[in-house]
Design a protein around this motif. Structure first.
Motif, PDB file in Angstrom:
ATOM      1  N   UNK A  11       0.822  -1.070   0.126  1.00  0.00           N
ATOM      2  CA  UNK A  11      -0.143   0.001   0.118  1.00  0.00           C
ATOM      3  C   UNK A  11       0.766   1.105   0.074  1.00  0.00           C
ATOM      4  N   UNK A  12       1.963   1.279   0.874  1.00  0.00           N
ATOM      5  CA  UNK A  12       2.802   2.203   0.839  1.00  0.00           C
ATOM      6  C   UNK A  12       3.317   2.707  -0.406  1.00  0.00           C
ATOM      7  N   UNK A  13       3.903   1.584  -1.113  1.00  0.00           N
ATOM      8  CA  UNK A  13       4.639   1.875  -2.444  1.00  0.00           C
ATOM      9  C   UNK A  13       3.394   2.147  -3.409  1.00  0.00           C
ATOM     10  N   UNK A  14       2.347   1.635  -3.198  1.00  0.00           N
ATOM     11  CA  UNK A  14       1.403   2.510  -4.368  1.00  0.00           C
ATOM     12  C   UNK A  14       1.023   3.913  -3.981  1.00  0.00           C
ATOM     13  N   UNK A  15       0.927   4.252  -2.811  1.00  0.00           N
ATOM     14  CA  UNK A  15       0.673   5.693  -2.665  1.00  0.00           C
ATOM     15  C   UNK A  15       1.824   6.316  -3.080  1.00  0.00           C
ATOM     16  N   UNK A  16       3.184   5.745  -2.568  1.00  0.00           N
ATOM     17  CA  UNK A  16       4.271   6.614  -3.230  1.00  0.00           C
ATOM     18  C   UNK A  16       4.357   6.735  -4.612  1.00  0.00           C
ATOM     19  N   UNK A  17       4.076   5.737  -5.428  1.00  0.00           N
ATOM     20  CA  UNK A  17       4.233   5.711  -6.871  1.00  0.00           C
ATOM     21  C   UNK A  17       3.179   6.662  -7.456  1.00  0.00           C
ATOM     22  N   UNK A  18       2.013   6.728  -6.615  1.00  0.00           N
ATOM     23  CA  UNK A  18       0.869   7.633  -7.078  1.00  0.00           C
ATOM     24  C   UNK A  18       0.999   9.142  -6.956  1.00  0.00           C
ATOM     25  N   UNK A  19       2.173   9.569  -6.558  1.00  0.00           N
ATOM     26  CA  UNK A  19       2.702  10.836  -6.355  1.00  0.00           C
ATOM     27  C   UNK A  19       1.742  11.406  -5.206  1.00  0.00           C
ATOM     28  N   UNK A  20       1.435  10.753  -4.429  1.00  0.00           N
ATOM     29  CA  UNK A  20       0.542  11.493  -3.208  1.00  0.00           C
ATOM     30  C   UNK A  20       1.606  11.901  -2.147  1.00  0.00           C
ATOM     31  N   UNK A  21       1.609  13.383  -2.008  1.00  0.00           N
ATOM     32  CA  UNK A  21       2.576  13.716  -1.011  1.00  0.00           C
ATOM     33  C   UNK A  21       1.812  14.122   0.072  1.00  0.00           C
ATOM     34  N   UNK A  22       0.450  13.926   0.338  1.00  0.00           N
ATOM     35  CA  UNK A  22      -0.218  13.892   1.336  1.00  0.00           C
ATOM     36  C   UNK A  22      -0.778  12.583   1.942  1.00  0.00           C
ATOM     37  N   UNK A  23       0.186  12.074   2.933  1.00  0.00           N
ATOM     38  CA  UNK A  23      -0.157  10.745   3.496  1.00  0.00           C
ATOM     39  C   UNK A  23      -1.245  10.999   4.511  1.00  0.00           C
ATOM     40  N   UNK A 190      -1.951  31.401 -15.689  1.00  0.00           N
ATOM     41  CA  UNK A 190      -1.137  30.555 -14.862  1.00  0.00           C
ATOM     42  C   UNK A 190      -1.361  29.408 -14.357  1.00  0.00           C
ATOM     43  N   UNK A 191      -0.675  28.599 -14.723  1.00  0.00           N
ATOM     44  CA  UNK A 191      -0.887  27.113 -13.951  1.00  0.00           C
ATOM     45  C   UNK A 191       0.304  26.179 -14.010  1.00  0.00           C
ATOM     46  N   UNK A 192       0.544  25.448 -12.893  1.00  0.00           N
ATOM     47  CA  UNK A 192       1.517  24.594 -12.774  1.00  0.00           C
ATOM     48  C   UNK A 192       1.100  23.299 -13.244  1.00  0.00           C
ATOM     49  N   UNK A 193      -0.294  23.058 -13.669  1.00  0.00           N
ATOM     50  CA  UNK A 193      -0.763  21.616 -13.846  1.00  0.00           C
ATOM     51  C   UNK A 193      -0.184  21.185 -14.970  1.00  0.00           C
ATOM     52  N   UNK A 194       0.045  19.828 -14.896  1.00  0.00           N
ATOM     53  CA  UNK A 194       0.924  19.146 -15.942  1.00  0.00           C
ATOM     54  C   UNK A 194      -0.320  18.751 -17.449  1.00  0.00           C
ATOM     55  N   UNK A 195      -1.345  18.590 -17.040  1.00  0.00           N
ATOM     56  CA  UNK A 195      -2.323  18.167 -17.883  1.00  0.00           C
ATOM     57  C   UNK A 195      -2.601  19.255 -19.044  1.00  0.00           C
ATOM     58  N   UNK A 196      -2.768  20.601 -18.571  1.00  0.00           N
ATOM     59  CA  UNK A 196      -3.096  21.624 -19.408  1.00  0.00           C
ATOM     60  C   UNK A 196      -2.013  22.685 -19.445  1.00  0.00           C
ATOM     61  N   UNK A 197      -1.850  23.218 -17.984  1.00  0.00           N
ATOM     62  CA  UNK A 197      -0.861  24.155 -17.904  1.00  0.00           C
ATOM     63  C   UNK A 197      -1.731  25.492 -18.237  1.00  0.00           C
ATOM     64  N   UNK A 198      -0.773  26.561 -18.462  1.00  0.00           N
ATOM     65  CA  UNK A 198      -1.277  28.081 -18.709  1.00  0.00           C
ATOM     66  C   UNK A 198      -1.909  28.145 -19.992  1.00  0.00           C
ATOM     67  N   UNK A 248      -4.996  13.559  -9.909  1.00  0.00           N
ATOM     68  CA  UNK A 248      -3.922  13.269  -8.753  1.00  0.00           C
ATOM     69  C   UNK A 248      -2.525  13.326  -9.013  1.00  0.00           C
ATOM     70  N   UNK A 249      -1.641  14.258  -8.451  1.00  0.00           N
ATOM     71  CA  UNK A 249      -0.389  14.305  -8.712  1.00  0.00           C
ATOM     72  C   UNK A 249       0.182  15.119  -9.812  1.00  0.00           C
ATOM     73  N   UNK A 264      -6.747  15.551  -3.688  1.00  0.00           N
ATOM     74  CA  UNK A 264      -8.019  15.388  -3.319  1.00  0.00           C
ATOM     75  C   UNK A 264      -8.591  16.580  -3.899  1.00  0.00           C
ATOM     76  N   UNK A 265     -10.088  16.202  -3.675  1.00  0.00           N
ATOM     77  CA  UNK A 265     -11.001  17.636  -4.291  1.00  0.00           C
ATOM     78  C   UNK A 265     -10.959  18.665  -3.320  1.00  0.00           C
ATOM     79  N   UNK A 266     -11.395  19.804  -3.695  1.00  0.00           N
ATOM     80  CA  UNK A 266     -11.260  21.037  -2.828  1.00  0.00           C
ATOM     81  C   UNK A 266     -12.168  22.250  -3.337  1.00  0.00           C
TER      82      UNK A 266
END
Lengths: 323, 205
Positions: A11-23, A190-198, A248-249, A264-266
């Motif tokens: 589980x820990x590895x899966x969480x790390x791989x998924x790039x979740x920095x908030x445990x 401006x955006x640091x999103x990888x999917x779209x960006x600015x 996510x990530x 997570x959503x916000x």
């Protein structure tokens, strides 16, 4: 016991791989909303301030959208915010009346019942005919303004930024007497999103207008993350595109980002009083993941304690920030 | 000391003068010819758009405009009814009803000019591909309701003729379409109007 250990490691590895920095134990699952009295807000709740919530890319109709709606309701009970601004993609696949119910009326029913008003902008997944839907308060227009106290909002349709809209924006900004001018629309400058960006193309045409006429803050969605951007030429930019969808990530670590949350959503809670704009980003589970205050004149972000989490930074975004 | 060389250069310049003049004349004539063709294409385009608008407004006699309403059903029913009425009134309209070969050539030049101004910006806006099957894109058909509409590059919008508020341009796949915003109806298609940007990726959000 050994099986349990293996399971925990996996589980820990899966969480790390998924790039979740908030445990967080419940991140990615659907926990219960909990007791409204548990929520503690960091915004000051001053008398005569303008308070509102911000959501973007919300219209999914899934449990996560409903749970964000529940947290908004809790925040509303405490803060008494009077309206919500919507940054587009209000109704994914809004082709039937049922979509309006499932993706808007049901998730925000308690807020609607309490008289909270919603002001929408159009995203790339929205049908143009949403402009005629009264609960979105667009008055039949793709772009429009609304004023609340000292704040005038300029709502744009960035799906289609033509000369007519640009001319309209300049005229409206020019005649505005409001101390606070806030713009919101779907595609971020401006955006640091990888999917779209600015959207650099939009930035070329809109940013000079915002600077010329003293726009103080800009809210956008499209990237399914939350991000507070370091002020650019005195303007505070936010990306809030994770109130229903989530990537996510997806946040890049770069100098643009002042703070972000992508696990997570916000939604965002904003309070404007005098020259100060207080902001508080709240996750689907009710945690404050960023907060601070932006001062309009001079345009300097003086937030304290707001986290700058990112997959490579390893800081905790879940601890409520102090002001 | 350089005088002989200067003489030779001057002689060459004088000899070249008629060539430059002729070339200039040809350029000016061609440019004027191009301007004439552009003006004609622009007029043609404008006429066809007005023709469509007339049909749209005729359809609104049967399917009147609605005031903002809290009823999603009314909004959606009106959209569908308007599309059906316009479809009926346009009959078997063919592809190229607005984008005639001359108008398409004119738009090609305008789009090219937009790319010359800001190719990276346009390409970035069009990087996300939300593909629609080409056979689902036909004049007088509903734009697929399950397909998103990628934002229109503002640089292109600032180069092409503005459309009345009932209509809009959109880029789908490699095509430029004109869409009726209220009816969600495809007015016409200019296939292959743009070159897909390198690195274009599928997006679902």
């Amino acid at each position: 016991m050994r099986r349990l250990t293996v399971s925990l490691v996996a589980t820990g590895i899966a969480v790390a791989i998924s790039g979740m920095y908030l445990m967080k134990p419940n991140a990615g699952t659907i926990p219960s909303v909990g007791n409204p009295s548990e929520m503690v807000l960091t915004i000051p709740l001053k008398a005569d301030s303008v308070r509102f919530a911000v959501i973007g890319d919300n219209g999914t109709a899934d449990n996560s959208e409903i749970q964000v709606g529940d947290q908004m309701q809790k925040a509303q009970q405490i803060s008494k915010f009077g309206f919500v601004i919507m940054l587009g993609d209000n109704l994914y696949g809004g082709a039937s009346p049922r979509d309006y119910q499932d993706r808007f009326e049901r998730p925000y029913k308690s807020l609607l019942d309490r008289g909270v008003l919603f002001y929408a902008s159009l995203g790339n997944h929205d049908d143009n005919n949403e402009i005629s839907y009264v609960p979105f308060h667009m008055g039949g227009n793709r772009y429009y303004t609304h004023t609340e106290g000292d704040v005038e909002f300029f709502v744009l349709d960035t799906n289609y930024m033509d000369n007519t809209q640009l001319d309209w924006l300049q005229q409206e900004l020019q005649k505005s007497k409001s101390p606070w001018k806030i713009a919101y629309f779907h595609h971020p400058l401006y955006s640091s999103g990888k999917a779209h960006g600015p959207s650099r193309e939009l930035r070329t045409v809109l940013e000079p207008i915002f600077e010329k006429y003293g726009v103080s803050a800009v809210f956008s969605g499209h990237d399914h993350i939350y991000e507070r951007v370091n002020p650019q030429n005195g303007i505070q930019y936010f990306v809030m595109g994770a109130s229903g969808k989530l990537r996510n990530g997806d946040l890049k670590s770069d100098s643009l980002k002042a703070a972000g949350f992508d696990s997570d959503r916000s939604f965002l809670l904003v309070e404007i009083t005098g020259d100060n704009m207080y902001y508080e980003a709240i996750s689907r589970t009710g945690d404050t993941v960023d907060s601070g205050v932006f001062n309009k004149q001079p345009p300097v972000s003086i937030h304290a304690g707001a986290q700058t989490p990112g997959p490579t930074e390893g800081t905790n975004a879940g601890t409520p920030a102090t002001k | 000391m350089n005088r002989p060389a200067n003489h030779a250069r001057n002689a060459l310049n004088l000899a070249a003068l008629p060539v430059f003049c002729i070339a200039g004349l040809v350029f000016v004539t061609t440019s004027y010819g191009q301007l004439d063709r552009d003006a004609q294409a622009m007029q043609d385009f404008s006429n066809k758009i007005h023709l469509y608008l007339k049909i749209h407004h005729q359809a609104e006699v049967t399917v009147p405009h609605i005031k903002p309403t809290a009823s999603a059903k009314k909004i959606i029913d009106r959209k569908h009814a308007l599309a059906a009425q316009i479809n009926k009134e346009r009959g078997n309209i063919k592809e190229g009803n607005v984008f005639t070969p001359e108008v398409a050539a004119y738009f090609e030049r305008l789009i090219h000019s937009a790319y010359r101004q800001n190719a990276p910006g346009i390409e970035a806006t069009l990087l996300c591909l939300s593909p629609v099957r080409e056979d689902r894109l036909k004049p007088n058909d509903i734009y697929p309701e399950d397909a998103e509409l990628t934002a229109m590059p503002s640089t292109i919008l600032l180069h092409v003729p503005e459309l009345p508020s009932e209509l809009e341009y959109r880029i789908v796949n490699k095509d430029l379409i004109i869409r009726d915003r209220e009816a969600n109806l495809i007015v016409d298609i200019f296939r292959g109007a743009i070159t897909p940007p390198p690195g274009r990726k599928l997006c679902d959000d």
